[in-house]
Design a protein around this motif. Structure first.
Motif, short mmCIF file in Angstrom:
data_model
loop_
_atom_site.label_atom_id
_atom_site.label_comp_id
_atom_site.label_asym_id
_atom_site.label_seq_id
_atom_site.Cartn_x
_atom_site.Cartn_y
_atom_site.Cartn_z
N THR A 109 0.85 -1.19 0.00
CA THR A 109 0.00 0.00 0.00
C THR A 109 0.88 1.23 0.00
OG1 THR A 109 -0.09 0.03 2.40
CG2 THR A 109 -1.88 -1.12 1.27
N THR A 110 0.32 2.32 -0.43
CA THR A 110 1.04 3.58 -0.45
C THR A 110 0.26 4.57 0.39
OG1 THR A 110 1.79 3.14 -2.70
CG2 THR A 110 1.92 5.41 -1.95
N TRP A 111 0.96 5.24 1.27
CA TRP A 111 0.32 6.26 2.09
C TRP A 111 1.19 7.48 2.12
CZ3 TRP A 111 -4.29 7.43 3.44
CH2 TRP A 111 -4.50 8.45 4.36
N PRO A 112 0.70 8.66 1.84
CA PRO A 112 -0.68 8.90 1.38
C PRO A 112 -0.85 8.40 -0.05
CG PRO A 112 0.59 10.93 1.33
CD PRO A 112 1.48 9.89 1.94
N PRO A 113 -2.09 8.32 -0.52
CA PRO A 113 -2.32 7.86 -1.90
C PRO A 113 -1.55 8.73 -2.89
CG PRO A 113 -4.38 8.05 -0.69
CD PRO A 113 -3.32 8.64 0.18
N LEU A 114 -1.15 8.11 -3.99
CA LEU A 114 -0.41 8.85 -5.01
C LEU A 114 -1.26 9.98 -5.57
CD1 LEU A 114 1.34 5.91 -6.85
CD2 LEU A 114 2.36 7.52 -5.26
N PRO A 115 -0.62 11.12 -5.89
CA PRO A 115 -1.38 12.25 -6.42
C PRO A 115 -1.82 12.01 -7.87
CG PRO A 115 0.96 12.74 -6.40
CD PRO A 115 0.79 11.40 -5.72
N ASP A 116 -2.60 12.93 -8.36
CA ASP A 116 -3.07 12.90 -9.76
C ASP A 116 -1.87 12.69 -10.68
OD1 ASP A 116 -4.02 13.43 -12.29
OD2 ASP A 116 -4.74 15.45 -11.83
N GLU A 139 11.03 17.12 -6.28
CA GLU A 139 9.92 17.69 -7.06
C GLU A 139 9.88 16.98 -8.40
OE1 GLU A 139 10.27 21.93 -7.34
OE2 GLU A 139 10.46 22.18 -5.16
N THR A 140 8.67 16.66 -8.86
CA THR A 140 8.51 15.98 -10.15
C THR A 140 7.72 16.84 -11.12
OG1 THR A 140 6.51 14.84 -9.41
CG2 THR A 140 8.61 13.68 -9.11
N ASN A 141 7.97 16.60 -12.38
CA ASN A 141 7.23 17.24 -13.47
C ASN A 141 5.92 16.48 -13.67
OD1 ASN A 141 9.25 19.19 -14.20
ND2 ASN A 141 10.45 17.48 -15.02
N PRO A 142 4.98 17.04 -14.46
CA PRO A 142 3.72 16.33 -14.70
C PRO A 142 3.91 14.94 -15.32
CG PRO A 142 3.50 18.62 -15.37
CD PRO A 142 4.96 18.40 -15.01
N ASP A 143 5.03 14.73 -16.05
CA ASP A 143 5.26 13.41 -16.65
C ASP A 143 6.02 12.47 -15.70
OD1 ASP A 143 7.79 14.51 -16.67
OD2 ASP A 143 8.14 14.17 -18.81
N HIS A 144 6.12 12.86 -14.44
CA HIS A 144 6.76 12.08 -13.38
C HIS A 144 8.28 11.98 -13.50
CE1 HIS A 144 2.95 11.08 -11.66
NE2 HIS A 144 2.53 10.60 -12.81
N THR A 145 8.88 12.81 -14.33
CA THR A 145 10.34 12.89 -14.33
C THR A 145 10.76 13.85 -13.22
OG1 THR A 145 10.31 14.68 -15.96
CG2 THR A 145 10.56 12.41 -16.80
N LEU A 146 11.98 13.69 -12.78
CA LEU A 146 12.46 14.53 -11.69
C LEU A 146 12.71 15.95 -12.17
CD1 LEU A 146 15.02 12.10 -10.01
CD2 LEU A 146 12.70 12.67 -9.25
N ALA A 147 12.17 16.91 -11.45
CA ALA A 147 12.42 18.32 -11.74
C ALA A 147 13.56 18.84 -10.86
CB ALA A 147 11.15 19.15 -11.51
N ARG A 148 13.53 18.49 -9.59
CA ARG A 148 14.57 18.88 -8.63
C ARG A 148 14.71 17.81 -7.56
NH1 ARG A 148 14.34 25.29 -7.43
NH2 ARG A 148 14.14 25.92 -9.58
N VAL A 149 15.96 17.62 -7.14
CA VAL A 149 16.25 16.71 -6.03
C VAL A 149 17.32 17.38 -5.20
CG1 VAL A 149 17.11 14.44 -5.35
CG2 VAL A 149 15.70 14.67 -7.41
N LYS A 150 17.07 17.55 -3.92
CA LYS A 150 18.05 18.20 -3.05
C LYS A 150 18.22 17.40 -1.76
CE LYS A 150 20.79 21.20 -1.25
NZ LYS A 150 22.19 20.94 -1.38
N PRO A 151 19.26 16.54 -1.70
CA PRO A 151 19.56 15.88 -0.43
C PRO A 151 20.42 16.79 0.45
CG PRO A 151 20.94 15.00 -2.17
CD PRO A 151 20.06 16.04 -2.80
N VAL A 152 20.21 16.72 1.74
CA VAL A 152 21.03 17.49 2.68
C VAL A 152 21.67 16.50 3.65
CG1 VAL A 152 21.09 19.30 4.42
CG2 VAL A 152 19.56 19.52 2.46
N ASP A 153 22.98 16.41 3.55
CA ASP A 153 23.75 15.53 4.41
C ASP A 153 23.87 16.17 5.80
OD1 ASP A 153 26.06 13.21 4.09
OD2 ASP A 153 26.61 14.73 5.56
#
Length: 190
Positions: A109-116, A139-153
């Motif tokens: 199961t996925t929580w919360p449910p996946l968005p539109d 952050e993802t684009n409407p086509d589910h590709t990554l728009a931004r990814v920011k990890p903080v160590d």
């Protein structure tokens, strides 16, 4: 997991059985609880200075309300950082064994449910890594590709504490102190 835990315990005990190692670690590069709190230190750096900061307890990912007991020391010196890291094996193996015992095949199961699926999305992930809390914003684009990814160590928050801990430390203690902090030079080598 018990064998790994026992091996690490044996190595830590062997190291601390030598009076020169224990003497060298004790009192070296002290970081006060107040300084660690004011700087927002994370992980074993914070826990060695008396702050019980840990993502596994602050943001638990399991639902059985049994967060791990994490090691905390108050001296804030190299010895405290060594002990927190050595004792962490108990918390980590206990959590691994606890989670492994509850694994069983079945539906997911996925929580919360996946968005539109046509909308852009975003999220934040928080986990406790070996250096401390790692936070990642995605952050993802409407086509589910990554728009931004920011990890903080956690090193990002712990670097300012190193000079404070070195304040009353002699120059030959720099390598020992530096490795007791074991910070990432790249910032994101998780």
């Amino acid at each position: 997991m018990r064998a790994v835990r026992d091996d690490i315990r044996q190595i830590a005990d062997l190291a601390l059985a030598h009076s020169t190692i224990r003497d060298r670690f004790t009192g070296t590069a002290h970081l006060t609880t107040t300084a660690a709190r004011d700087l927002g230190c994370l992980g074993y750096i914070a826990r060695a200075s008396g702050l019980p900061t840990d993502a596994r307890t602050a943001h638990p990912f399991h639902t059985d309300n049994q967060p791990p007991t994490v090691p905390v020391h108050t001296r804030g010196d190299v010895l405290a950082r060594f002990l927190v890291r050595a004792e962490e094996i108990d918390a980590s193996t206990a959590l691994i064994n606890h989670l492994a015992d509850s694994l069983h095949p079945g539906a997911t199961t996925t929580w919360p449910p996946l968005p539109d699926p046509e909308a852009p999305g975003s999220g934040v992930g928080i986990v406790e890594g070996w250096r401390g809390t790692i936070t990642t914003r995605v952050e993802t684009n409407p086509d589910h590709t990554l728009a931004r990814v920011k990890p903080v160590d956690p090193s990002f928050f712990n670097w300012p504490a190193l000079p404070l801990a070195l304040n009353d430390t002699i120059v030959p203690d720099f390598p020992l102190t530096n490795k007791s902090f074991n910070l990432s030079y790249a910032g994101n080598d998780l």
